[in-house]
Enzyme design. Structure first.
Site, PDB file in Angstrom:
ATOM      1  CB  ALA A 118     -38.726-108.961  17.730  1.00 42.62           C
TER       2      ALA A 118
ATOM      3  NE  ARG B 164     -39.457 -94.365  22.537  1.00 47.14           N
ATOM      4  CZ  ARG B 164     -39.485 -95.524  21.886  1.00 47.14           C
ATOM      5  NH1 ARG B 164     -39.174 -95.550  20.589  1.00 47.14           N
ATOM      6  NH2 ARG B 164     -39.798 -96.641  22.496  1.00 47.14           N
TER       7      ARG B 164
ATOM      8  CB  SER C 158     -36.536-103.255  12.209  1.00 43.85           C
ATOM      9  OG  SER C 158     -37.749-102.901  12.820  1.00 43.85           O
TER      10      SER C 158
ATOM     11  CB  ALA D 275     -42.986-108.008   9.550  1.00 43.74           C
TER      12      ALA D 275
ATOM     13  CB  CYS E  93     -45.112-112.213  12.846  1.00 44.34           C
ATOM     14  SG  CYS E  93     -44.190-112.136  14.385  1.00 44.34           S
TER      15      CYS E  93
ATOM     16  CB  VAL F  67     -21.439-110.324  17.559  1.00 46.78           C
ATOM     17  CG1 VAL F  67     -20.603-110.331  18.836  1.00 46.78           C
ATOM     18  CG2 VAL F  67     -21.899-108.912  17.234  1.00 46.78           C
TER      19      VAL F  67
ATOM     20  CG  ASP G  65     -37.666-115.877  19.980  1.00 41.95           C
ATOM     21  OD1 ASP G  65     -38.559-115.310  20.636  1.00 41.95           O
ATOM     22  OD2 ASP G  65     -37.779-116.172  18.779  1.00 41.95           O
TER      23      ASP G  65
ATOM     24  CB  ALA H  80     -43.443-110.957  18.055  1.00 44.93           C
TER      25      ALA H  80
HETATM   26  P1  FAD Z   1     -35.243-112.341  16.232  1.00 45.14           P
HETATM   27  O1  FAD Z   1     -36.389-111.474  15.881  1.00 45.14           O
HETATM   28  O2  FAD Z   1     -35.178-113.683  15.624  1.00 45.14           O
HETATM   29  O3  FAD Z   1     -33.916-111.558  15.879  1.00 45.14           O
HETATM   30  C1  FAD Z   1     -32.661-112.116  16.122  1.00 45.14           C
HETATM   31  C2  FAD Z   1     -31.663-111.527  15.148  1.00 45.14           C
HETATM   32  O4  FAD Z   1     -30.384-111.695  15.688  1.00 45.14           O
HETATM   33  C3  FAD Z   1     -31.645-112.249  13.810  1.00 45.14           C
HETATM   34  O5  FAD Z   1     -31.817-111.344  12.754  1.00 45.14           O
HETATM   35  C4  FAD Z   1     -30.275-112.889  13.766  1.00 45.14           C
HETATM   36  O6  FAD Z   1     -29.738-112.900  12.453  1.00 45.14           O
HETATM   37  C5  FAD Z   1     -29.477-111.975  14.655  1.00 45.14           C
HETATM   38  N1  FAD Z   1     -28.299-112.599  15.246  1.00 45.14           N
HETATM   39  C6  FAD Z   1     -28.230-113.746  15.951  1.00 45.14           C
HETATM   40  N2  FAD Z   1     -26.977-113.993  16.335  1.00 45.14           N
HETATM   41  C7  FAD Z   1     -26.210-112.979  15.878  1.00 45.14           C
HETATM   42  C8  FAD Z   1     -24.844-112.681  15.957  1.00 45.14           C
HETATM   43  N3  FAD Z   1     -23.993-113.476  16.592  1.00 45.14           N
HETATM   44  N4  FAD Z   1     -24.415-111.574  15.370  1.00 45.14           N
HETATM   45  C9  FAD Z   1     -25.266-110.747  14.716  1.00 45.14           C
HETATM   46  N5  FAD Z   1     -26.568-110.989  14.617  1.00 45.14           N
HETATM   47  C10 FAD Z   1     -27.043-112.085  15.190  1.00 45.14           C
HETATM   48  N6  FAD Z   1     -44.419-114.451  17.222  1.00 45.14           N
HETATM   49  C11 FAD Z   1     -45.639-114.018  17.560  1.00 45.14           C
HETATM   50  O7  FAD Z   1     -45.825-113.573  18.699  1.00 45.14           O
HETATM   51  N7  FAD Z   1     -46.686-114.051  16.658  1.00 45.14           N
HETATM   52  C12 FAD Z   1     -46.524-114.516  15.399  1.00 45.14           C
HETATM   53  O8  FAD Z   1     -47.481-114.528  14.606  1.00 45.14           O
HETATM   54  C13 FAD Z   1     -45.253-114.999  15.021  1.00 45.14           C
HETATM   55  N8  FAD Z   1     -45.053-115.495  13.783  1.00 45.14           N
HETATM   56  C14 FAD Z   1     -43.796-115.889  13.423  1.00 45.14           C
HETATM   57  C15 FAD Z   1     -43.594-116.354  12.122  1.00 45.14           C
HETATM   58  C16 FAD Z   1     -42.329-116.743  11.729  1.00 45.14           C
HETATM   59  C17 FAD Z   1     -42.128-117.269  10.353  1.00 45.14           C
HETATM   60  C18 FAD Z   1     -41.229-116.646  12.632  1.00 45.14           C
HETATM   61  C19 FAD Z   1     -39.846-117.045  12.201  1.00 45.14           C
HETATM   62  C20 FAD Z   1     -41.423-116.194  13.924  1.00 45.14           C
HETATM   63  C21 FAD Z   1     -42.706-115.817  14.333  1.00 45.14           C
HETATM   64  N9  FAD Z   1     -42.948-115.357  15.625  1.00 45.14           N
HETATM   65  C22 FAD Z   1     -44.191-114.932  15.977  1.00 45.14           C
HETATM   66  C23 FAD Z   1     -41.876-115.323  16.631  1.00 45.14           C
HETATM   67  C24 FAD Z   1     -41.245-113.945  16.722  1.00 45.14           C
HETATM   68  O9  FAD Z   1     -40.894-113.505  15.464  1.00 45.14           O
HETATM   69  C25 FAD Z   1     -40.033-114.040  17.620  1.00 45.14           C
HETATM   70  O10 FAD Z   1     -40.472-114.421  18.898  1.00 45.14           O
HETATM   71  C26 FAD Z   1     -39.307-112.724  17.737  1.00 45.14           C
HETATM   72  O11 FAD Z   1     -38.885-112.260  16.489  1.00 45.14           O
HETATM   73  C27 FAD Z   1     -38.083-112.890  18.636  1.00 45.14           C
HETATM   74  O12 FAD Z   1     -37.362-111.722  18.663  1.00 45.14           O
HETATM   75  P2  FAD Z   1     -35.800-111.723  18.977  1.00 45.14           P
HETATM   76  O13 FAD Z   1     -35.353-110.315  18.939  1.00 45.14           O
HETATM   77  O14 FAD Z   1     -35.544-112.513  20.182  1.00 45.14           O
HETATM   78  O15 FAD Z   1     -35.150-112.557  17.792  1.00 45.14           O
END
Ligand code: FAD
Length: 822
Positions: free
Chosen positions: A14, A25, A42, A44, A46, A84, A286, A304
């Protein structure tokens, strides 16, 4: 030409993917490298529960952008399966370990961390069993689906009643599994206030979910092909798979090891530009701590929307643009079968925790014009600052339209609006979509009326704590009384109020109430202007029910359970008589459907069937109570989506014999008033009750005064009590195990002897007798007046217990041939 920069992004979902796209961009020349340890970027996350449910049929739809498309369209170098393992802020490098090939380092000019949050996995015995799953990534989802298919799973346990736990519960039910949902707290969806999730509890149970609140998982154990989820000493549920959804924890180890500041809430500390304590490193999503829009305090809010916006802001700032994050308000929504709950800003409990003085209103309007088909009621709770009416938060629950209202209120909060501003909002309206006075306007009117002093509100949470100088005044109609009544009430229908003012006490404060609080507001206005002291029960009877309705018992978990006929389903139920009177009560809110039903019953001929459809969420329960109380026969009652359909046969005592016999389904009936709490007397009551139940009697035990203590739970419940009530609770026995013999108790020796003899003779001890009785359909009714007198709260009593007053007792006693007093 200036030298091009290198931007490295850790985490490609996300926040990370948003940052990468925005960076491109804004900076066409830069090298952008996005690293993710997983096989996808990238995607979904959610959407994962909805693919498991089958709602999103194609797995590929979850892949919003592939690495190839990132490369092709945005010239972003995406490296999946690349973890990483370290950041060197001084050298501005990251160490990367790819799944295949040699580890390497990468230089960055700017680094964006978006590593997300990891599911919490507590160190419980057996936690590493492979049948225990978390859901965060596509491979997690694949494993769950694989387990369901390969094990031909029929039984699942979901641990945790937050968003993911609820979505997974629904998904697994949709896939035909029996599901137990285990939650440590007394409610699901912890960010919401407890009364606002009460409809969700009903909804889960109505869909066959075995909902266990206030239940701790203590460990897991392999049992052949299944895993047993242990719930304390002697209880366990065996399941083919377990989904662990008890929360997430920011992934901060990389950041911590790199010396970045980690906050008290466990997230990476960032400023409003999403910059960490290192000037070349940004962090989003997060993993970071954000400022709460209302309280200004830091928190971790894994959603998200904020993650995506923060990724964009970090990219803006990296590229030299002015941009800053404006705080998080926790706007969120979750679907639970046909209901949805949405919220924004503070809950009442969060406001109390933060020490913010707030007021609240409850309203229960329709999602769109009642005269347009399909309208359904929603419940909206609005929180605002006690002094100036500034909006602090809102929660809404219902079948439709909750997203729109909470979104409007989220914007209003951002704009710093007050409840007075809500009165003036111009929102789109046509009958299929809304009402000329939208629920948001309506909540604003009610709150502004209270703030202006036009009406004083009485908190439904304090309904059991009325003072001696207060009296309840029910202004509902006569026909509503079976459903809308509170102990100790005076009853004057609103339309008769002006004629009956002389019958009302002037030395007491009148607390007016009706179904939802609107008519009682009108009554309050009349009474106040007539010189009475008056308060309106905030949100009416509906809000009282939301506060104290117990979690219902779980019906059988077959997929059809939610729609199976609930009573009297037989030959008559399965055929649709041609002359059935059709009643469309959709769009009417409580008590509208039962009023409409009463009108139809009045018009109908004896024996005629009334086929009614309603969307009021309470109708499914109300129809049972109404039929029981009026004696008309409920043939079946089922729900399809958000429409509840019931068929009722009109009965006539003159023609069909005594109405009471009809109410008894032709069965003999027995009532026992259990006044005593002597162990032996209560045993006698239950032995008679069990015997009568096996002989086909319809049995009701009415517990009053000391008898109530036999139904107390073993463990104390978290309830508010006065000093006197606490003393009563302390002095009286806590439940069936603690009762004393009426004679020869001898400090418990006599009781042990009796128990020993009962065991020898194969008689169950009292708790077992109680369980057998409820299993056999014996009704346990506690006298609400005695509860009130002795200060017992519903939460302190066994789940199976119903509350009732003298009217309930007389209703049952009147239909019984045998009435005993013990
Ligand atoms: P993420 O999207 O979790 O991405 C983090 C990525 O970093 C992961 O792919 C991980 O593998 C990678 N990563 C971590 N450490 C390393 C490393 N050291 N090296 C390389 N890669 C690494 N939110 C809503 O608002 N509405 C919803 O309906 C909703 N439903 C959800 C349903 C589910 C099942 C889940 C799991 C989450 C849901 N969420 C929802 C929460 C939302 O998906 C998260 O808040 C959002 O994805 C957070 O984005 P992010 O980029 O912080 O982390």
């Amino acid at each position: 030409m200036p030298q091009s920069k290198t931007y490295v992004i850790i985490g490609g979902v996300a926040g990370g993917a948003s940052a990468a796209a925005r960076l491109r961009r804004l900076d066409e020349q830069a090298a952008i490298i996005m690293l993710d340890r997983g096989p996808y970027v990238s995607f979904a996350n959610c959407g994962l529960p909805y693919h498991i449910a089958g709602d999103i049929a194609e797995r590929d739809k979850l892949l919003v952008m592939t690495p190839e498309r990132f490369e092709q369209r945005l010239a972003v170098d995406v490296r999946t399966r690349s973890e990483v393992t370290a950041i060197d802020p001084a050298a501005q490098t990251v160490s990367v370990t790819p799944a295949e090939g040699e580890p390497y380092t990468l230089h960055y000019d700017s680094l964006v961390l978006s590593p997300g949050a990891a599911p919490v996995r507590p160190p419980l015995p057996g936690i590493d069993d492979p049948r225990i799953h978390a859901l965060r990534t596509i491979p997690d989802m694949d494993r769950i689906l694989d387990r369901i298919d390969s094990a031909q799973a029929s039984r699942a346990v979901v641990v945790g009643g937050g968003y993911i736990g609820l979505e997974m519960t629904e998904a697994l039910r949709q896939r035909d599994l029996k599901v137990s949902l285990i939650e440590l707290l007394p409610q699901v969806m912890a960010p919401a206030d407890p009364e606002m999730v009460q409809p969700l509890h009903q909804e889960l149970v109505a869909h066959g979910v075995d909902l266990r609140l206030e239940t701790a998982v203590t460990g897991f154990a392999a049992r052949g092909e299944r895993v047993a989820v242990e719930l304390g000493e002697n209880a366990a549920i065996e399941a083919d798979l377990v989904v662990l959804a008890i929360g997430v924890k920011p992934e901060v180890e990389l950041a911590r090891a790199a010396g970045l500041t980690i906050g008290e809430r466990g997230g990476i500390v960032v400023d409003a530009q999403m910059r960490t304590s290192d000037p070349a490193i940004w962090a989003v999503g997060d993993a970071v701590e954000v400022e709460d829009l209302i309280t200004g305090t830091p928190g971790v809010v894994p959603l998200a929307g904020p993650a995506n916006r923060q990724g964009r802001i970090a990219a803006d700032v990296i590229c030299g643009r002015e941009s800053s994050y404006r705080g998080t308000q926790g706007t969120a929504i979750c679907r639970v079968f046909s209901q949805a709950i949405a919220m924004t800003g503070l809950s009442e409990k969060a406001a109390h925790r933060a020490g913010i003085a707030c007021d609240k209103v409850y309203v229960h309007p329709l999602d769109h014009a009642g005269y347009y088909p399909g309208a359904s009621q929603l419940s909206l709770k609005l929180l605002y600052a006690s002094g100036d009416g500034r909006l602090l938060g809102a929660q809404a629950v219902g079948h439709a339209g909750v997203d729109k209202r909470i979104d409007v209120l989220a914007v209003a909060m951002r704009a710093g609006m007050t409840v007075y501003d809500l009165e003036h909002l111009e929102l789109c309206y046509a009958p299929p979509f809304g009402s000329a006075k939208d629920p948001v306007n309506y909540a604003g009117f009610v709150a502004a009326n209270a703030l202006r002093g036009d009406v004083a509100l009485y908190d439904p949470a304090a309904i059991d704590a009325l003072g001696d100088d207060q009296v309840l005044l029910n202004v509902a109609t006569e026909a509503e009384l079976p459903l809308i009544s509170l102990p100790g009430q005076l009853h004057v229908p609103l339309d008769n109020l002006r004629q009956q003012l002389d019958q009302l006490p002037r030395d007491k404060e009148l607390v007016t109430f009706c179904a939802s609080g609107l008519r009682s507001y009108l009554a309050c206005r009349t009474l106040t202007q007539q010189g009475f002291r008056c308060r309106n029960l905030n949100g009416g009877m509906k809000a009282v029910r939301m506060h104290r309705e117990p979690v219902p018992a779980t019906p059988p978990a077959s997929p059809a359970a939610a729609s199976a006929p609930r009573s009297g389903a037989g030959a008559t139920a399965s055929t649709q008589p041609d002359d059935a009177l059709q009643v469309d009560a959709t769009g009417l809110q409580c008590p509208g459907p039962v009023l409409r039903l009463k009108q139809a019953v009045d018009q109908a001929a004896t024996g005629q069937v009334i086929d009614i459809r309603a969307t009021d969420p309470a109708f499914g329960q109300d129809i049972h109570a109404w039929c029981h109380s009026t004696g008309h026969e409920l043939l079946d009652s089922e729900r399809e989506g958000n429409v509840h359909r019931a068929r009722i046969r009109k009965t006539d005592p003159e023609v069909d014999g005594a109405a009471m016999e009809l109410r008894c389904d032709g069965r003999k009936a027995l009532t026992i008033v259990v006044f005593s709490n002597d162990y032996d007397r209560v045993i006698a009551a239950f032995i008679i009750a069990n015997g009568a139940a096996t002989m086909g009697y319809r049995v009701t035990l009415f517990f009053t005064f000391w008898g109530i203590t036999a139904l107390r739970r073993d463990r104390p419940a978290q309830v508010r009590k006065t000093l006197m009530e606490r003393m009563f609770g302390f002095m009286l026995p806590r439940g069936a195990r603690k009762l004393a013999l009426s004679q020869m108790h001898m400090l418990g020796m006599g009781k042990a002897m009796i128990n020993g003899i009962m065991k020898q003779k194969g008689v169950e001890p009292l708790p077992g007798l109680i369980a057998s009785a409820t299993d056999a359909g014996v009704k346990l009714v506690v006298c609400t007046m005695s509860m009130d007198l002795m200060g017992f709260k519903r939460e302190e009593l066994l789940d199976e217990v119903e509350e009732g007053g003298v009217a309930t007792y007389l209703d049952r006693a009147g239909e019984a041939g045998v009435n005993l007093f013990i």
